[in-house]
Design a protein around this motif. Structure first.
Motif, PDB file in Angstrom:
ATOM      1  N   TRP A  38       1.993  -4.113   2.747  1.00  0.00           N
ATOM      2  CA  TRP A  38       1.848  -4.042   1.287  1.00  0.00           C
ATOM      3  C   TRP A  38       1.662  -5.435   0.690  1.00  0.00           C
ATOM      4  CZ3 TRP A  38       6.354  -5.153  -2.069  1.00  0.00           C
ATOM      5  CH2 TRP A  38       6.042  -5.013  -3.416  1.00  0.00           C
ATOM      6  N   LEU A  62      -0.966  -0.984  -5.782  1.00  0.00           N
ATOM      7  CA  LEU A  62      -0.728  -0.802  -4.353  1.00  0.00           C
ATOM      8  C   LEU A  62       0.635  -0.193  -4.054  1.00  0.00           C
ATOM      9  CD1 LEU A  62      -2.368  -3.917  -2.682  1.00  0.00           C
ATOM     10  CD2 LEU A  62      -3.319  -1.662  -3.156  1.00  0.00           C
ATOM     11  N   ASP A  63       1.567  -0.253  -5.016  1.00  0.00           N
ATOM     12  CA  ASP A  63       2.839   0.437  -4.821  1.00  0.00           C
ATOM     13  C   ASP A  63       2.587   1.932  -4.593  1.00  0.00           C
ATOM     14  OD1 ASP A  63       3.739  -2.034  -5.454  1.00  0.00           O
ATOM     15  OD2 ASP A  63       4.977  -1.433  -7.147  1.00  0.00           O
ATOM     16  N   LEU A  66       0.954   2.557  -1.228  1.00  0.00           N
ATOM     17  CA  LEU A  66       1.947   2.491  -0.157  1.00  0.00           C
ATOM     18  C   LEU A  66       2.666   3.824   0.013  1.00  0.00           C
ATOM     19  CD1 LEU A  66       3.638   0.816   1.886  1.00  0.00           C
ATOM     20  CD2 LEU A  66       5.158   0.245  -0.022  1.00  0.00           C
TER      21      LEU A  66
END
Length: 281
Positions: A38, A62-63, A66
């Motif tokens: 990440w 991107l959290d 993920l």
């Protein structure tokens, strides 16, 4: 018996106990790989020089990526192991199916699940699935390396009997010295593949959607097939036909798919390039 043997470094498979809860190296491999992937993916996503005018995932989103990919990888990895490697056992012991902390994950199933998670994310964010996949594949070797090291520590997925000087006698694998095939896979699938993808990204692979993903899928398939010649087949399956293993069979489609993706991404003309050509620039 070979003249020389490397002593197997016996390591407790439990990394640390948090009260009554054991934290195993196997689980920690997944956790660290997801966090490291990440962080590196966020750095790659912020680099305009790597992407050019290709639309890519925003670093601040991107959290969510993920979560999508991690959930898909775990669910797909466990489902793949149950279906491809030990279905009769799990039909008799269905309560053990969710016990992923005891090991038993299929990379091919995990890849499928992670791809599905990346696809759902790309649809929600209205971004090319290929570009999302490229970003994920660029950091995937981190996880492959750490999980193979965890396989070595456990120990599991050891190699076939051999007389090479670096052979080891693994606990639970009998008295014969064996290839440390987990380390072979960590080196090829993790380190070597990671270096190749890093060089490709620096050379502009992100500017051709699908190229990084194709390289990852195809080269992983080749590396896995090669390592399967040194890895002991799963005892419940053994050799399937002509010396082939389940890992080899599942990897052949990856090699073909990867080659097609690389060919497609290299042949596909970028819209901007077509426009410039039409204008005579």
């Amino acid at each position: 018996m070979p003249l020389f043997l490397l002593p197997y470094p016996v390591i407790d498979p439990v990394m640390v106990h948090l009260g009554p809860f054991p934290i195993r190296w196997y689980a920690m491999g997944y956790i660290v790989s997801l966090i490291a992937g990440w962080l590196i993916a966020a750095r790659l996503a912020r680099s305009d020089a790597l992407w050019g005018d290709v639309r890519r995932p925003r670093a601040e989103r991107l959290d969510d990526l993920l979560v999508y990919v991690a959930f898909g990888a775990v669910l797909g990895g466990r489902t793949g192991y149950v279906l491809f490697y030990n279905l009769p056992y799990f039909l008799q012991h269905p309560l053990e199916i969710p016990q992923v902390w005891n090991g038993g994950m299929s990379f091919h199933g995990g890849l499928t699940g992670a791809a599905l998670g990346a696809y759902l994310f790309s649809r929600r964010e209205k971004i090319s699935f290929l570009s999302v996949g490229d970003l994920c594949c660029a950091v995937a070797p981190i996880g492959l390396f750490l999980v193979r090291i965890a396989n070595f520590i456990k120990p599991e997925l050891w190699g076939r009997p051999t007389d090479v000087p670096w052979a080891m006698i693994f606990p639970g694998a009998g008295p014969l010295p064996r290839h440390p095939s987990q380390l072979y896979e960590a080196g090829l699938e993790g380190i070597a593949l990671g270096i190749i993808l890093a060089l490709a990204v620096r050379a502009g692979a992100f500017r051709r959607p699908g190229l990084t993903s194709g390289l990852f899928i195809g080269l992983y398939g080749l590396a896995r097939i090669f390592c399967e010649f040194f890895r002991e087949p799963d005892p419940q399956l053994g050799f399937l036909f002509g010396g082939a293993t389940m890992g080899m069979i599942l990897s052949v489609p990856l090699v073909l798919l990867g080659a097609l993706m690389v060919f497609y991404s290299l042949r596909r003309a970028r819209p901007a390039a077509r426009d410039l050509a039409a204008e005579g620039r």
